[in-house]
Scaffold this active site. Structure first.
Site, PDB file in Angstrom:
ATOM      1  N   LYS A   1       0.748  -1.301  -0.147  1.00 59.89           N
ATOM      2  CA  LYS A   1       0.136  -0.224  -0.047  1.00 59.89           C
ATOM      3  C   LYS A   1       0.942   1.339  -0.141  1.00 59.89           C
ATOM      4  O   LYS A   1       0.754   2.176  -0.722  1.00 59.89           O
ATOM      5  CB  LYS A   1      -0.865  -0.067   1.189  1.00 59.89           C
TER       6      LYS A   1
ATOM      7  N   GLN B   1      -4.847  -1.636   9.673  1.00 57.53           N
ATOM      8  CA  GLN B   1      -4.575  -3.083   8.911  1.00 57.53           C
ATOM      9  C   GLN B   1      -5.167  -3.929   9.794  1.00 57.53           C
ATOM     10  O   GLN B   1      -4.675  -4.108  11.106  1.00 57.53           O
ATOM     11  CB  GLN B   1      -3.144  -3.189   8.693  1.00 57.53           C
TER      12      GLN B   1
ATOM     13  N   ASP C   1     -10.964   2.474   3.804  1.00 54.54           N
ATOM     14  CA  ASP C   1     -11.196   1.100   3.513  1.00 54.54           C
ATOM     15  C   ASP C   1     -12.641   0.906   3.227  1.00 54.54           C
ATOM     16  O   ASP C   1     -12.979  -0.399   3.102  1.00 54.54           O
ATOM     17  CB  ASP C   1     -10.897   0.414   4.991  1.00 54.54           C
TER      18      ASP C   1
END
Ligand code: NAP
Length: 288
Positions: free
Chosen positions: A52, A96, A119
């Site tokens: 990422k 995460q 997200d």
């Protein structure tokens, strides 16, 4: 059978994003900024976050990585989330997953400002998706729909069967696939589904998001269907340097010859997930 090349498609999308970033900067704006919070040293999470951050660099975003050991308390993590919510320099951020067991993941997700939730996991963003409103669509489902569109795979009126009902893949994907403009007829299957094989055999588009390597076998597939394999399970291997390989949920070798299209693992859905995250961050930057 045509292989759906997520790597190639994601490279194209990244180039488009990079062009947009250049224009923003040329017009006096600043590059979008994505922050990532990583707790502990889980191998998969380390790899995903590294990809990422690298992708941010590729498209000209600013990125920051905030790391904690896995003994961080829930309180400390929530304070970090609050700080990122208030940081006017950060457009969007991710925490995460998975988090260590002593931390309530849902509590952390709900602490993220929905306007920075790139997200798309916050209930406000999931709810907006259900209502057909503008939102940050969770990255993996959004990447799958992008792949289907870019490969001109027909969806309108087609039967899409999704195995898996998680809040990050199966459930939001089922909503996206049935939305106006995509127009698929959707069936969601899970561990309590009866006669799974009879259902999957009626799929024009079959999505496997289970987390069980090789679960979808040739006898579960209608010839000519398109297959999207979301599964990414690390399986021990003596043929790789790392000692493991990534396995999808589909028995690729025996299923691939039957279908019209199929995504490989790796190189299918994974790279598209990162692209969608970049797209959401670009959007967050523009909205602020
Ligand atoms: P998850 O939360 O564990 O959900 C798995 C789903 O599979 C559940 O809904 C479960 O049903 C269903 N399932 C399990 N066994 C089944 C069976 N025998 N028959 C039918 N359904 C069954 O997993 P997830 O987070 O959605 O992730 C799924 C996979 O995708 C994992 O391998 C993950 O690593 C991968 N993934 C990849 C990406 C990417 O970017 N490539 C992104 C996200 C996830 P119940 O609800 O009844 O338990």
């Amino acid at each position: 059978m045509e292989l759906i090349d997520g790597k190639k498609t994601s490279t194209e999308i990244k180039q488009e994003i990079a062009e947009e970033v250049k224009k923003i900067i040329a017009n006096g704006g600043r590059a979008p900024h994505l922050a990532a919070v990583l707790v502990g040293h889980d191998g998969g999470s380390e790899t995903y976050v590294a990809h990422k951050i690298k992708s941010c660099e590729e498209v000209g975003f600013k990125s920051s990585l905030i790391r904690f050991e896995d003994d961080i308390t829930e309180d400390e993590l929530l304070k970090t989330v609050a700080k990122l919510n208030d940081d006017s320099d950060v457009d969007g951020f991710i925490v995460q997953l998975p988090l260590p067991k002593h931390i309530d993941e849902q509590k952390v997700i709900e602490a993220i400002d929905p306007k920075k939730d790139v997200d798309g996991f916050h209930p406000v963003n999931l709810g907006r998706l259900v209502a057909g409103l503008d939102t940050f669509v969770s990255a993996t489902p959004s990447g799958i729909v992008d792949l289907l569109k870019r490969y001109n795979i027909p969806t309108a009126g087609k039967h899409c069967v999704i195995i898996g009902r998680s809040n990050i893949v199966g459930r939001p994907l089922s909503i996206l696939m049935s939305q106006k403009g995509v127009d698929a007829t959707v069936t969601v299957c899970h561990s309590r589904t009866e006669n799974l094989k009879e259902i999957t055999k009626t799929a024009d588009i079959l999505v496997a998001a289970i987390g069980k390597p090789g679960f979808v076998t040739a006898d579960m597939v209608k010839p000519g269907c398109a297959i999207i394999d979301v599964g990414t399970t690390r399986v021990k291997s003596d043929k790789t340097k790392s000692g493991w390989k990534l396995c999808g949920d589909v028995d690729f070798e025996n299923v691939a010859p039957l279908c019209s299209y199929i995504t490989p693992v790796p190189g299918g859905v994974g790279p598209m997930t990162i692209c969608s995250l970049l797209k959401n961050t670009l959007k967050a930057g523009k909205q602020r």
